[in-house]
Motif scaffolding. Structure first.
Motif, PDB file in Angstrom:
ATOM      1  N   UNK A 169      -7.982  93.605  11.103  1.00 39.35           N
ATOM      2  CA  UNK A 169      -8.359  93.906  12.472  1.00 39.35           C
ATOM      3  C   UNK A 169      -9.747  94.530  12.483  1.00 39.35           C
ATOM      4  N   UNK A 170     -10.378  94.505  13.581  1.00 40.09           N
ATOM      5  CA  UNK A 170     -11.686  95.138  13.689  1.00 40.09           C
ATOM      6  C   UNK A 170     -11.565  96.598  13.248  1.00 40.09           C
ATOM      7  N   UNK A 171     -12.492  96.967  12.419  1.00 36.54           N
ATOM      8  CA  UNK A 171     -12.397  98.310  11.845  1.00 36.54           C
ATOM      9  C   UNK A 171     -11.808  98.265  10.455  1.00 36.54           C
ATOM     10  N   UNK A 193      -0.516  95.285  19.700  1.00 37.01           N
ATOM     11  CA  UNK A 193      -1.288  94.054  19.668  1.00 37.01           C
ATOM     12  C   UNK A 193      -2.746  94.372  20.029  1.00 37.01           C
ATOM     13  N   UNK A 195      -5.521  93.575  21.606  1.00 38.13           N
ATOM     14  CA  UNK A 195      -6.206  92.746  22.595  1.00 38.13           C
ATOM     15  C   UNK A 195      -7.717  92.938  22.466  1.00 38.13           C
ATOM     16  N   UNK A 196      -8.430  91.868  22.648  1.00 36.15           N
ATOM     17  CA  UNK A 196      -9.897  91.844  22.677  1.00 36.15           C
ATOM     18  C   UNK A 196     -10.529  92.180  21.335  1.00 36.15           C
ATOM     19  N   UNK A 197      -9.737  92.352  20.347  1.00 32.93           N
ATOM     20  CA  UNK A 197     -10.297  92.605  19.019  1.00 32.93           C
ATOM     21  C   UNK A 197     -10.193  91.340  18.197  1.00 32.93           C
ATOM     22  N   UNK A 198     -11.082  91.292  17.269  1.00 26.77           N
ATOM     23  CA  UNK A 198     -11.111  90.111  16.417  1.00 26.77           C
ATOM     24  C   UNK A 198     -10.133  90.284  15.254  1.00 26.77           C
ATOM     25  N   UNK A 220     -10.402  85.961  18.189  1.00 25.72           N
ATOM     26  CA  UNK A 220      -9.962  87.096  18.973  1.00 25.72           C
ATOM     27  C   UNK A 220      -8.436  87.116  18.997  1.00 25.72           C
TER      28      UNK A 220
ATOM     29  N   UNK B  49     -16.338  94.043  24.562  1.00 24.91           N
ATOM     30  CA  UNK B  49     -15.012  94.270  23.957  1.00 24.91           C
ATOM     31  C   UNK B  49     -14.561  95.707  24.199  1.00 24.91           C
ATOM     32  N   UNK B  53     -11.232  96.909  26.151  1.00 31.94           N
ATOM     33  CA  UNK B  53     -10.192  97.753  25.555  1.00 31.94           C
ATOM     34  C   UNK B  53     -10.019  99.019  26.386  1.00 31.94           C
ATOM     35  N   UNK B  56      -7.859  98.352  29.220  1.00 34.07           N
ATOM     36  CA  UNK B  56      -6.447  98.321  28.844  1.00 34.07           C
ATOM     37  C   UNK B  56      -5.893  99.736  28.762  1.00 34.07           C
ATOM     38  N   UNK B 142      -3.339 103.051  21.169  1.00 36.46           N
ATOM     39  CA  UNK B 142      -4.477 102.375  21.774  1.00 36.46           C
ATOM     40  C   UNK B 142      -5.717 103.286  21.751  1.00 36.46           C
ATOM     41  N   UNK B 148     -11.630 104.157  17.125  1.00 36.12           N
ATOM     42  CA  UNK B 148     -12.152 103.444  15.972  1.00 36.12           C
ATOM     43  C   UNK B 148     -13.172 102.394  16.405  1.00 36.12           C
ATOM     44  N   UNK B 152     -17.198 102.061  15.614  1.00 37.49           N
ATOM     45  CA  UNK B 152     -17.864 100.853  15.145  1.00 37.49           C
ATOM     46  C   UNK B 152     -18.999 100.463  16.086  1.00 37.49           C
TER      47      UNK B 152
END
Lengths: 894, 221
Positions: A169-171, A193, A195-198, A220, B49, B53, B56, B142, B148, B152
């Protein structure tokens, strides 16, 4: 070369470490328990340890069998190398053994053998086609991502491949899930989940022979999402009869992912979906207006959604939403109603015409009523009035694909009348265009089509016809079955069509083609057809017509009901069976009765009838009957015949008797000469005649029997019963000359019976009396034995005639004086050698002959007891020469 | 002669070097331009992005408050109106984008211990399968993820600037509380967090135009 040297060094180093631990073994193999790749070469070395008993030359290698020496390489006197290619998948042992048979080796065989377990497998290959999906749970996306891939290559049980799924996951947060064995899917829990992360996803296939990594899937996270379908609502707006508005709520909040949509719709009942172009819905929208729809039509709509990645298509389409139906608003009917007629005969020169109608093809709404106007053609101006025919039909009826038929009006029309009918259909919005139909005079009906033909082909019923000579504007093809009626219109230029109705199997249709000239209805042509024929569901029920005969029986059966016929009957087969013999007779389909012949009388028959179509046959019910033993009148005929025969015989007999009465009389009642007519009385002048006078009449019936040899014989044979009488008479004459004094003596038989039944004599004499007379040719034979024998004539009468009074009186009178004589029974025997034969010598030859036949018995024994005493009684009166008095009175046959 | 020759050689060398330097400079400028373009694009994507997030988290925090109120029983509306000390400020501090982004990050980090405490308190108050706990866990996770991601994002935008940790060391939590205090505390934390997320969303929308569209010398900060 370098690798070989490295291998040797490695082996030697390993051996150095192993040999110390395995001092007890003199042979050691390196490497120990290797994993080998199938198809590759394995090189192993066998070292001799702590012994000089054997050398490398004494060693051999064995896999499943002894490895040939060509594969050996002798490194030195104490080391032997072998190289083999691993081919089979099955794991096995590789042994190094010693073939020397020295005492030490034999005693320590275990120390001179060493083996290693070869585990065989394949190097893993790169997994392909990795794909992952995360489905929606409740209102969020599940944190579990399910991935699957295509496992390439083989693996063995000994060396399984371990697959590890990696999700980064991103990060740089990495989630993994491992799975062992030939499985190609697994699930990774991401906790939340992303969302919006690669996400970067890949699979690593690894076993003891190597490691391979699939291509990395970098997308994504939302591209792996499959959401639930949206919840849809559809509304109609009265002002837009050709439009429906769809609205929906996304199943997942827009913050998680924006979705694009796809819409499809179809009329209710149709299987063909119409798709709204994606260009119109590939954005985050929550409503859409469907246009160019049919008014008053129920449409089914569905929507599905997918993650919108700035029009870079990724992710999965959701399932289609559940069906949502809505009816478009009504509009004006855009086409004419389909008006048609049902014609039937109504008395002489009259027709009954019923006008029926289907809704317009584009009714655009529920038809509430029809307006009809019927004009008679007599007048040139419109003389009809509009009548309103309300239509009571539920909403669901209108939605049916099958157009409802509405009866409008029924009229009776003369054959010489013609009418024009106008019909319009009205729905809630307005009226349709006007439909028109002209019914012509019956005598002037336009010509019909020619040469129609019906064929069933490819699940359809096709009808073809030859057009008439006149120009036809259109054709109406009508089909009727079991009260159901439907029709369709065809272009006037066609001569071939498929019936578009919902035809049923095994149902007979009456199909008519009507040419329409302008609006004028032409003559129809009728054809009967089945969409598909089958075997009749019921056989004909056979019955006897009347009673069966001796040799024939008339059968009758009804046609199978149309609904159960299920096809055109090709023929009937009549079966009749008696005992084990079954016979069949095939008769045409139009036959409903048949007379069976050549039957046997008094035989039970089972009969049944098989009805056949082109698809098969079915047997009807059994019926049993028994043929007659005698035909009607046969018994009567026999009785009458026998009776007639009997009557004939009787008549013939009677006739014969009548014709031959003399002969019969002669035979059965021989004519006895009337003693009265006898000349004996006259002939014997010595005999006093004074006693004759009162008996003259009595003697009239006495016949005189001239006994000659022949006659005597005949008499003997024909009536033996009479013989004793004769003899008796003779005997009486001989021994009872006194009888002669009794002119009314009883018959000889009676005389015989007198000896037995002396007490009954009076009765017997009252019934019958036989008259007999023995006429001595030489007069009376006196009782003096010394007297000369005289010839005598035996005269006899066996008449059963009752005695005349004079006779009875005489008898009575005589009985008083000569009773004992009557009781005396003469006995004679048929013995020629009789003791009295000497007496017979006095007879003449003729009498001698008779004497041979009828020889009198002197009955000495009897006479000793009875006759002599009686006959020599004091009452005895010496008889005259004539032994009998002539009997008077008529003769009566016995 | 030799000096002249040397001078000539030096001059030719200098000309060649100047040409090469010019060419090198030109290439460097062009390269910088390309990097700037790609960096801007990357910035925009990252920012987008981050913003998504944040939305959300904002949405889930709003849902969480509703669930929280529903789970606390009567007078739940009043809980959130009480002020509680030691709760992070929902406002974003800082004057320039790096500072404000860093402020967002530090705020997110500051909220995490509070979520942990609220979760612990509500675990005692709610049944194990309570939706509140699930949603609380989800928002908590979340938030970690957003923090995190923000880190980044910050490092990608400002690679040479270390991201500051919350000032004053670890987050200070309030002392032991009774149940009512716990309920009030949890509601205030969640409400404050929701407000904070609302502010973050606004901030990120503003940052989009400031950070990613201008060709700002990246290393200037």
């Amino acid at each position: 070369m370098v690798s070989a040297a490295v291998l040797h060094l490695w082996v030697l180093a390993w051996l150095a470490s192993v040999l110390a631990a395995e001092d007890d073994y003199h042979l050691v193999i390196a490497p120990q328990s290797p994993v080998v790749q199938i198809g590759s070469n394995l090189t192993a070395i066998c070292m001799i340890n702590n012994t000089t008993e054997v050398t490398a030359d004494d060693l051999y290698w064995k896999l499943s069998e002894i490895i040939p020496k060509e594969h050996y390489i002798k490194i030195n006197s104490s080391a032997l190398n072998v190289t083999v290619t691993i081919r089979s998948e099955k794991s096995e042992w590789l042994f190094c053994s010693c073939k020397t048979e020295s005492h030490y080796v034999v005693l320590n065989r275990g120390k001179f053998t060493h083996g290693i377990w070869l585990r065989k497998g394949y190097r893993p290959e790169k997994p392909k086609n990795l794909s992952c999906i995360a489905v929606q749970e409740s209102d969020t996306i599940s944190s579990n991502i399910k991935c699957q891939w295509e496992a390439v290559g083989h693996q063995t049980e000994a060396v399984p491949t371990n697959y590890t799924l990696f999700i980064r996951q991103t990060g740089d947060k990495i989630y993994t899930a491992s799975i062992l064995g030939p499985v190609n899917k697994t699930t990774v829990d991401l906790n939340l989940f992303p969302h919006h992360m690669e996400l970067e996803i890949w699979v690593v296939a690894q076993n003891e022979l190597g490691k391979e990594e699939s291509e990395h899937l970098i997308k994504l996270a939302n591209c792996f999402v499959k959401t639930k379908p949206p919840s849809v609502a559809v509304i109609s707006e009265a002002v837009f009869p050709t439009s429906l508005v769809m609205s929906w709520n996304s199943s997942i909040d827009k913050s998680y992912l924006e979705t694009i949509y796809e819409i499809r719709f179809c009329p209710l009942g149709s299987q063909k979906w119409f798709y709204v172009p994606l260009a119109d819905t590939s954005r985050y929208i929550q409503s859409f207006r469907l246009q160019n729809l049919q008014p008053d039509t129920v449409y089914v709509t569905q929507v599905r959604c997918k993650y919108n990645n700035n029009n870079k298509h990724c992710g999965y389409w959701s399932d289609w939403s559940s069906n949502v139906t809505e009816r478009t608003p009504e509009d004006l009917p855009k086409s004419k109603p389909d008006v048609w007629i049902i014609t039937s005969e109504e008395g002489l020169n009259k027709r009954q015409i019923e006008f029926i109608c289907k809704d317009p093809e584009f009714s655009n709404g529920r038809i509430r009523r029809f307006n009809i106007m019927i004009e008679k053609q007599k007048d040139s101006i419109r003389n009809g009035t509009w009548e309103i025919i309300p239509v009571n039909r539920s909403l669901t009826d209108g939605s049916s694909s099958k157009k409802q038929i509405t009866p409008l009006k029924t009229i009776t029309l003369d054959d010489e009348e013609s009418v024009t009918v106008y019909v319009t259909a009205i729905n809630s919005v307005g009226a349709s265009p006007q439909a028109k139909l002209i019914i012509s005079r019956k005598t002037r009906e336009p010509p019909a089509v020619e040469k129609t033909e019906v064929q069933s082909h490819n699940g359809q019923l096709f009808l073809s016809w030859k057009p008439p000579n006149r120009t036809v504007s259109e054709y109406v093809v009508e089909w009727v079955s079991d009260g159901e009626r439907n029709w369709q219109r065809e272009n006037g230029k066609t001569n071939y069509t498929a019936i578009k109705g919902d035809l049923k199997q095994f149902v007979q249709y009456r199909i008519s083609v009507y040419p329409i000239y302008g609006k004028l209805v032409g003559k129809p042509v009728l054809e009967r057809a089945y969409f598909e024929q089958g075997v009749p569901s019921q056989g004909p029920i056979v019955n006897l017509s009347g009673d069966p005969g001796c040799y024939t029986a008339k059968l009758e059966w009804d046609e199978i009901p149309l609904i159960k016929r299920r096809g055109f009957i090709t023929n009937y087969t009549i079966y009749y069976r008696s005992g084990t013999e079954t016979r069949g007779i095939t008769v045409p389909a139009n036959t409903t009765s048949y007379i069976l012949t050549s039957l046997s009388r008094n035989t039970k028959y089972d009969i049944w009838i098989k009805a056949s179509t082109i698809r098969g046959s079915v047997n009807g019910s059994n019926h049993s009957f028994t043929t007659l033993k005698y035909a009607p009148g046969e018994i009567e005929g026999i009785v009458v015949g026998v009776s007639l025969g009997f009557l004939f015989v009787v008549l013939m007999t009677m006739l014969l008797c009548f014709c031959k009465k003399d002969v019969i009389k002669d035979n059965f009642w021989p004519q006895i000469p009337n003693p009265g007519d006898s000349t004996i009385g006259n002939w014997s002048p010595d005999y006093p005649l004074k006693a004759e006078a009162p008996r003259e009449n009595c003697l009239s019936g006495i016949s005189v029997l001239n006994v000659d040899v022949c006659d005597a014989k005949c008499v003997f044979e024909e009536d033996k019963a009479s013989l004793p009488l004769k003899k008796d008479k003779y005997l009486s004459e001989e021994h009872s000359s006194g009888i002669g004094g009794s002119s009314c003596m009883s018959s000889p038989r009676q005389s015989v019976s007198d000896s037995d039944e002396g007490g009954d004599m009076a009765d017997t004499t009252a019934s019958t009396i036989q008259y007999s007379s023995v006429v001595a040719s030489s007069g009376y034979k006196g009782q003096n034995p010394s007297s000369l024998p005289q010839q005598s004539i035996f005269s006899r009468s066996e008449s059963t005639q009752p005695l005349l009074d004079c006779e009875e009186n005489h008898d009575t009178m005589v009985q008083e004086g000569s009773r004992q004589c009557f009781l005396r029974q003469p006995c004679f025997t048929h013995n020629a050698g009789n003791e009295n034969a000497t007496d017979s010598n006095d007879f003449n030859p003729l009498e001698m002959e008779q004497q041979e036949v009828l020889d009198f018995c002197p009955l000495e024994e009897d006479t000793e007891h009875t006759a002599p005493a009686d006959c020599q009684s004091d009452d005895w009166i010496p008889a005259p020469v004539s032994s009998y008095m002539p009997q008077l009175g008529g003769y009566r046959p016995q | 002669m030799n000096g002249h020759v040397k001078n000539m050689h030096f001059q030719q060398f200098m000309e060649t070097a100047a040409t090469l330097l010019s060419l090198l400079l030109l290439m460097t400028v062009d390269s910088t331009k390309t990097v700037a373009l790609s960096t801007n694009q990357q910035c925009g994507n990252l920012l987008q992005q981050t913003l998504k997030i944040t939305r959300i988290v904002h949405k889930e925090s709003g849902d969480l408050i509703k669930t929280y109120k529903a789970a606390q029983g009567e007078m739940s509306e009043l809980f959130c109106k009480v002020s509680v000390n030691d709760i992070p400020d929902p406002n974003i501090s800082g004057l320039d984008p790096p500072a404000r982004i860093a402020s967002i990050y530090t705020h997110l980090q500051a909220f995490l211990p509070h979520f942990k405490r609220v979760y612990k308190q509500q675990t005692d108050l709610q049944s194990p399968g309570s939706p509140l706990l699930k949603e609380l866990t989800r928002v908590w996770g979340r938030t970690e993820s957003l923090a995190s991601f923000m880190n980044t994002f910050y490092q990608s935008l400002f690679p040479n600037l270390p991201i500051p940790e919350p000032a004053g060391g670890p987050t200070t939590l309030p002392p032991a509380q009774n149940v009512f205090q716990q309920k009030v505390y949890g509601c205030v934390v969640l409400k404050t967090y929701k407000d904070f997320m609302s502010n973050v969303s606004k901030e990120l929308r503003n940052l989009k135009s400031k950070v990613c569209t201008k060709r700002t010398p990246i290393n200037a900060f």
